[in-house]
Every structure is written in structure tokens, then in C-alpha cells.
Design a protein around this motif. Structure first.
Motif, mmCIF file in Angstrom:
data_model
loop_
_atom_site.group_PDB
_atom_site.id
_atom_site.type_symbol
_atom_site.label_atom_id
_atom_site.label_comp_id
_atom_site.label_asym_id
_atom_site.label_seq_id
_atom_site.Cartn_x
_atom_site.Cartn_y
_atom_site.Cartn_z
ATOM 1 N N PHE A 156 -1.245 7.089 -10.068
ATOM 2 C CA PHE A 156 -0.032 7.173 -9.264
ATOM 3 C C PHE A 156 0.242 5.853 -8.547
ATOM 4 C CE2 PHE A 156 -3.217 8.260 -6.098
ATOM 5 C CZ PHE A 156 -2.742 7.689 -4.936
ATOM 6 N N VAL A 157 -0.818 5.099 -8.221
ATOM 7 C CA VAL A 157 -0.632 3.788 -7.583
ATOM 8 C C VAL A 157 0.071 2.839 -8.553
ATOM 9 C CG1 VAL A 157 -1.780 1.799 -6.548
ATOM 10 C CG2 VAL A 157 -2.630 4.119 -6.102
ATOM 11 N N HIS A 158 -0.388 2.838 -9.802
ATOM 12 C CA HIS A 158 0.262 2.002 -10.822
ATOM 13 C C HIS A 158 1.696 2.439 -11.032
ATOM 14 C CE1 HIS A 158 0.868 -0.275 -14.513
ATOM 15 N NE2 HIS A 158 1.273 0.853 -15.090
ATOM 16 N N SER A 159 1.918 3.747 -11.066
ATOM 17 C CA SER A 159 3.271 4.268 -11.264
ATOM 18 C C SER A 159 4.179 3.861 -10.113
ATOM 19 C CB SER A 159 3.227 5.791 -11.399
ATOM 20 O OG SER A 159 4.531 6.316 -11.523
ATOM 21 N N TYR A 160 3.675 3.938 -8.891
ATOM 22 C CA TYR A 160 4.484 3.569 -7.729
ATOM 23 C C TYR A 160 4.902 2.101 -7.799
ATOM 24 C CZ TYR A 160 5.822 2.456 -2.952
ATOM 25 O OH TYR A 160 6.515 1.995 -1.859
ATOM 26 N N PHE A 161 3.942 1.216 -8.050
ATOM 27 C CA PHE A 161 4.252 -0.211 -8.031
ATOM 28 C C PHE A 161 5.058 -0.660 -9.245
ATOM 29 C CE2 PHE A 161 0.781 -0.440 -4.862
ATOM 30 C CZ PHE A 161 1.424 -1.213 -3.907
ATOM 31 N N SER A 162 5.108 0.140 -10.295
ATOM 32 C CA SER A 162 5.896 -0.234 -11.466
ATOM 33 C C SER A 162 7.281 0.396 -11.472
ATOM 34 C CB SER A 162 5.156 0.171 -12.750
ATOM 35 O OG SER A 162 4.942 1.567 -12.787
ATOM 36 N N THR A 163 7.512 1.442 -10.691
ATOM 37 C CA THR A 163 8.816 2.115 -10.717
ATOM 38 C C THR A 163 9.539 2.070 -9.365
ATOM 39 O OG1 THR A 163 7.762 4.260 -10.229
ATOM 40 C CG2 THR A 163 8.100 3.686 -12.549
ATOM 41 N N ILE A 164 8.877 2.427 -8.282
ATOM 42 C CA ILE A 164 9.518 2.479 -6.968
ATOM 43 C C ILE A 164 9.520 1.109 -6.297
ATOM 44 C CG2 ILE A 164 9.509 3.583 -4.707
ATOM 45 C CD1 ILE A 164 10.053 5.492 -7.010
ATOM 46 N N HIS A 165 8.399 0.440 -6.344
ATOM 47 C CA HIS A 165 8.215 -0.821 -5.630
ATOM 48 C C HIS A 165 9.224 -1.913 -6.004
ATOM 49 C CE1 HIS A 165 6.004 -3.987 -3.524
ATOM 50 N NE2 HIS A 165 6.010 -4.695 -4.635
ATOM 51 N N PRO A 166 9.583 -2.103 -7.284
ATOM 52 C CA PRO A 166 10.502 -3.205 -7.603
ATOM 53 C C PRO A 166 11.843 -3.136 -6.877
ATOM 54 C CG PRO A 166 9.426 -2.423 -9.588
ATOM 55 C CD PRO A 166 9.065 -1.459 -8.504
ATOM 56 N N SER A 167 12.356 -1.952 -6.616
ATOM 57 C CA SER A 167 13.654 -1.837 -5.950
ATOM 58 C C SER A 167 13.537 -1.828 -4.437
ATOM 59 C CB SER A 167 14.367 -0.556 -6.407
ATOM 60 O OG SER A 167 13.622 0.582 -6.023
ATOM 61 N N MET A 168 12.372 -1.488 -3.899
ATOM 62 C CA MET A 168 12.170 -1.452 -2.448
ATOM 63 C C MET A 168 10.783 -2.000 -2.121
ATOM 64 S SD MET A 168 13.953 -0.675 0.202
ATOM 65 C CE MET A 168 15.068 0.710 0.189
ATOM 66 N N PRO A 169 10.589 -3.308 -2.307
ATOM 67 C CA PRO A 169 9.248 -3.909 -2.142
ATOM 68 C C PRO A 169 8.923 -4.256 -0.697
ATOM 69 C CG PRO A 169 10.779 -5.553 -2.952
ATOM 70 C CD PRO A 169 11.565 -4.285 -2.806
ATOM 71 N N PHE A 170 8.670 -3.235 0.111
ATOM 72 C CA PHE A 170 8.327 -3.484 1.507
ATOM 73 C C PHE A 170 6.816 -3.465 1.732
ATOM 74 C CE2 PHE A 170 9.092 1.036 0.943
ATOM 75 C CZ PHE A 170 8.006 1.624 1.561
ATOM 76 N N LEU A 171 6.058 -3.094 0.711
ATOM 77 C CA LEU A 171 4.598 -3.101 0.798
ATOM 78 C C LEU A 171 4.034 -4.378 0.178
ATOM 79 C CD1 LEU A 171 3.489 0.520 -0.192
ATOM 80 C CD2 LEU A 171 3.080 -0.605 1.982
ATOM 81 N N SER A 172 2.990 -4.897 0.782
ATOM 82 C CA SER A 172 2.264 -6.004 0.171
ATOM 83 C C SER A 172 1.249 -5.412 -0.802
ATOM 84 C CB SER A 172 1.552 -6.842 1.246
ATOM 85 O OG SER A 172 0.673 -7.764 0.642
ATOM 86 N N LYS A 173 1.491 -5.612 -2.079
ATOM 87 C CA LYS A 173 0.606 -5.042 -3.094
ATOM 88 C C LYS A 173 -0.808 -5.592 -2.965
ATOM 89 C CE LYS A 173 0.257 -4.328 -8.089
ATOM 90 N NZ LYS A 173 0.890 -4.608 -9.402
ATOM 91 N N LYS A 174 -0.913 -6.873 -2.666
ATOM 92 C CA LYS A 174 -2.234 -7.498 -2.544
ATOM 93 C C LYS A 174 -3.001 -6.928 -1.357
ATOM 94 C CE LYS A 174 -4.466 -12.051 -2.295
ATOM 95 N NZ LYS A 174 -5.274 -11.829 -3.501
ATOM 96 N N LYS A 175 -2.331 -6.817 -0.209
ATOM 97 C CA LYS A 175 -2.990 -6.269 0.970
ATOM 98 C C LYS A 175 -3.331 -4.797 0.771
ATOM 99 C CE LYS A 175 -1.861 -7.034 5.110
ATOM 100 N NZ LYS A 175 -1.102 -7.089 6.376
#
Length: 492
Positions: free
Chosen positions: A119-138
Motif C-alpha cells: 500500500f505504501v508503494h501504491s500510495y506514492f505511485s498514485t496519490i502522491h504525484p498529484s498531492m506531494p506534501f509528504l517527504s518520501k525519503k523522510k
């Protein structure tokens, strides 16, 4: 039941003892226990509850006044935080961390993230690109790291991310996990804690409710984001590149969270321009999010600082363009509802807005092509302004009909890609659904005006695509029903 019996039931092993003489007790006429010495000297007994296992000296030294508990201290910290910020900053300066005991059902829903991170991979590949307010690295280094101590705020964020990333459950969006997380967010509010991770969980919940058309909860949750973000002082990250007490990466994440809230505040009012925005427009000197590619690579220290007054370019990145499109929406609505200083001034203001709309749309489309993005959120948000039936026929006056037609055809191509399977519903974010729906309204209006069969076919094709998206986002299915309602009633 006598007083001694009541004491044994309420507090086991504790018995009343007279502080005057510690003597055995007798009963007065009213049934109250009195010790023999007090009865002899005509004085009133004063009792405290004591444990028989304690010595006399320990009982006598027990303070009668209540001691301030840890919870009361934390509540005082938060009261000072809101009542006198200067005193708080110069004395305490840090609020206590969130501490919650989550239900087993919520923890079971999250599962073991050390072994199950789909689900983490799914979130960063689908939701995150349009609303990238999270630091993926952190997020990876500090939250997913098995060596990091578990924190309640991180658990809440993970739960909302999984809720957003999961496909639409069979029981619908108002599933058990949804209510579990909502209750946990309410408990977090009651715990007197303010943390960025909790705010990001609330932002994720707002996106979930918006995408599945859970109203009025979505509208109220966005308002909650505004207040929570204001309490955290996120507006300072927009006005100042270097925030005292925060690293550059932390400041950028706070800044992106603030812009995410502003986008939600503008977007949630698209269907009803009469509602007032909860957030005012930032100053023209406000700092925009850095380029998304630089953000993902964690190179923000080398990123150029972009200001709101700067003209849009493809180098700004998608989220920066999305922020600018949200600002543009606020100005469009303001030009509609505020009384104009003069007709000529209003006409010129609207013309400038429309020209900006066309330019921003063109740049966002080009940015999407340059980065290989099939569905670009800022272009779809801009499209929503261009085709809507605003009062005073402003867009009819200045925006060329051919421009509207080009973008409507672009949405039709997207609809065809969705129905054919070339573009999956996972690639469509909630921010695109509104624009797709408006393209159907455009084609329906053109069919009503000209009677062209191709316009009706285009409207039906867009509606079919919305039904496909509805398998991922329930809000799309509701939009498809509204298309039928518009066609049947003739409200086009």
C-alpha cells in the motif's frame, strides 16, 4: 450501608481514620462514625482514607491538596500555547508528543508494515504525484524504519495512507477502517497534541472523503485542516524560506502541507462558488513548492526559490503549477462576487484572469508532456474554470470557444483512454474528476444548442469513463448520475 462499607467498596483496603486522635469510632445520632475521644471532648471528627499497611507517620505526612497530574500539566501547556504565544515560546517552546492507545482492530488493519508495504508503494505511485506534501525519503527513513521507535502520529498517518491507497472496499468508502481512523483522529484532538504528522493524516482523510463524495464530512475535514495548520504555524513556511527551528527539508514539507490545504480549500468549493474560502490568498511574494523532481531526489537545498508573482514555467513542477491554479480559482471567484469598482475595470480584470488561465493551462499541459505525465492535475483544474457557466458571461466574452473545444476534446481523449484500459482508474486522482465531468456538461450543452449527434456521443463517452473511475473513486459515479440529471432536466 455505613460509611466504612462504602469505603471498602470504592477504594479497597482503605479505611476511614480520624485525624484528631486515630481512635476507634462510634456512631452519632445521624449514623456518622465518631471516635470516642472526639465524643468525649465534643469536637467534630475529621477523617481521611488511609491504607492499613501504611505507618502513622506516612498517613500524617500525606498532603491533603490534590497534586497536578501529567495530563493536567500538558493541558496547561496547550492553554499557554494559545493564550500567550510569547510566554510559551520563551519558556516551554515544545508541545508534548501524541500518545494514544489504538484499538486492536485499527492495528490489525494496518498490519505489519515491515513485511507488507504494497500500500505504501501504491500510495506514492498514485496519490502522491498529484498531492506531494509528504517527504518520501523522510517517510522511509524515519517512519518505515524498523529501528525507529513507534509513534502514535506516524501510526495515524500510515493508517490514512493505506485507506487512500486501497481499492474501494466492497462495503463502500464508509467502511469500518474509515470510522476507526476518524475516531482515532478525534482522540488525537482530545489528547491536546499538535503534530505535523497528524495534520498530514487529516489532509489524507480529506482527500479520501473528497474522492468518494463523503459530504458534508469532506467539507468539514478541510476546515479542520485549515485550523490545525494555522495552529502549527504553517503559514510562516510560505512566507519565509528559512524557518527558525526547522531544517530546509522540514520547512519544505511544512510549506507543501500548507499549499495542499489551500488547494483543498479552493477545490472543495468548485461546485458552489457562493461558499466563502476559509483561507485568504497568500502574498505575491509567497514561496511556491520546489520542483517535484528535486523534491523526490531530496536535493531541496540546491532548488531555486520560486515566488507566487513569477510567471508559470515548466521548470516549476506540477505541484507548484497546481498551487498557482488554486490561487487563480480564488481570484476568478472574487471577480465574480465582489462588486466591481467600475465596469471597465472589471472587464480588464476578467480579461487578465482569462489570459492567465489560458497561459497556465498551456504551461501545465506542456509540463505534463515534458515529464511523461498523462493526467496533469493543474491542467484539469484550469479547465474547470474555462468551461463553467460563470455569471456575467465572463468566460464567454474573453476565452475563445476554440480553446474550450480543444480542452474538452483533450478530456474526451482521456475518457476514451480510460474506457479502453490504456489509462487505469488508479492513475486518475480526485482532482481530475471534476474537470472530466465539466467536459461532459460542455458536450451536453453543445448538443442542446446545435442538436449535433457527435456532441451527444461525446457526452455519453465521458459519462462511461466516469462510471469506470467510479470503481476506484465513488465520487465519479455520482458525477455520472448528475450528467443524467442535467440532460433530463435540460439544466446545461
Amino acid at each position: 450501608m455505613d460509611t466504612a462499607s462504602e469505603s471498602r467498596i470504592i477504594i479497597p483496603r482503605l479505611k476511614p481514620s480520624c485525624t484528631q486522635c486515630q481512635r476507634s469510632k462510634k456512631r452519632c445520632d445521624r449514623g456518622k462514625p465518631r471516635c470516642s475521644a472526639c465524643m468525649r471532648y465534643g469536637r467534630e471528627c475529621i477523617y481521611i482514607l488511609r491504607d492499613d499497611s501504611l505507618s502513622l507517620s506516612s498517613v500524617e505526612s500525606t498532603p491533603v491538596s490534590p497534586v497536578k497530574t501529567t495530563q493536567e500539566s500538558e493541558e496547561s501547556f496547550h492553554a499557554v500555547f494559545f493564550l500567550d504565544s510569547v510566554l510559551f515560546r520563551r519558556s516551554m517552546n515544545r508541545l508534548p508528543e501524541l500518545e494514544l492507545s489504538f484499538q486492536d482492530s485499527l492495528l490489525n488493519y494496518i498490519g505489519d508494515i515491515t513485511s507488507d508495504r504494497d500500500f505504501v508503494h501504491s500510495y506514492f505511485s498514485t496519490i502522491h504525484p498529484s498531492m506531494p506534501f509528504l517527504s518520501k525519503k523522510k517517510f522511509t527513513e524515519r517512519i518505515l524504519n524498523p529501528l525507529s521507535p513507534p509513534r502514535s502520529a506516524s501510526t495515524l498517518l500510515i493508517a490514512t495512507m493505506k485507506l487512500l491507497a486501497d481499492q474501494l472496499p466492497e462495503q463502500g468508502p464508509r467502511c469500518k477502517a474509515y470510522y476507526l481512523i476518524k475516531n482515532s483522529l478525534l482522540e488525537a484532538e482530545s489528547s491536546c497534541s499538535l503534530e505535523l504528522r497528524v495534520l498530514q493524516a487529516i489532509i489524507s482523510m480529506a482527500i479520501f472523503e473528497l474522492g468518494h463524495a463523503i459530504y458534508p464530512a469532506a467539507y468539514l475535514t478541510v476546515g479542520y485542516c485549515v485550523r490545525y495548520g494555522s495552529a502549527l504555524g504553517l503559514h510562516k513556511a510560505v512566507e519565509h524560506y528559512y524557518e527558525e527551528g526547522f531544517s530546509i527539508t522540514e520547512s519544505e514539507e511544512r510549506r507543501r502541507s500548507w499549499w495542499a490545504i489551500l488547494v483543498l480549500d479552493r477545490f472543495i468549493n468548485l461546485g458552489c462558488a457562493d461558499r466563502a474560502f476559509l483561507m485568504t490568498d497568500p502574498s505575491s511574494n509567497s514561496i511556491l513548492p520546489i520542483d517535484d523532481a528535486i523534491w523526490e531526489e531530496n536535493r531541496e537545498i540546491n532548488a531555486p526559490v520560486r515566488r507566487l508573482f513569477e510567471p508559470p514555467t515548466t521548470a516549476m513542477g506540477r505541484f507548484s503549477l497546481t498551487a498557482q491554479s488554486a490561487i487563480l480559482l480564488g481570484r476568478v471567484f472574487r471577480s465574480i462576487h465582489e462588486p466591481p469598482f467600475s465596469e471597465a475595470f472589471w472587464q480588464n480584470d476578467v480579461k487578465v484572469l482569462d489570459s492567465t488561465l489560458v497561459a497556465l493551462t498551456s504551461v501545465s499541459i506542456e509540463e505534463g508532456r515534458f515529464r511523461g505525465i498523462g493526467v496533469c492535475s493543474p491542467s484539469t483544474i484550469c479547465y474547470r474554470y474555462a468551461v463553467d457557466e460563470f455569471p456575467f458571461a465572463a468566460t464567454e466574452t474573453f476565452i475563445p470557444q476554440d480553446f474550450k473545444r480543444d480542452i474538452a476534446n483533450g478530456m474526451l481523449q482521456l475518457a476514451d483512454a480510460i474506457t479502453s484500459g490504456d489509462c487505469t482508474a488508479d492513475e486518475i486522482t480526485p482532482f481530475c474528476i471534476e474537470a472530466i465531468y465539466r467536459s461532459a456538461v460542455f458536450f451536453g450543452r453543445e448538443h442542446s444548442r446545435t442538436g449535433s449527434l457527435s456532441e451527444a456521443t461525446s457526452c455519453a463517452a465521458v459519462k462511461e469513463a466516469l462510471n469506470v473511475i467510479g470503481k476506484r473513486w465513488k465520487g465519479a459515479s455520482l458525477y455520472a448520475q448528475m450528467i443524467d440529471a442535467r440532460v433530463v432536466t435540460g439544466i446545461l
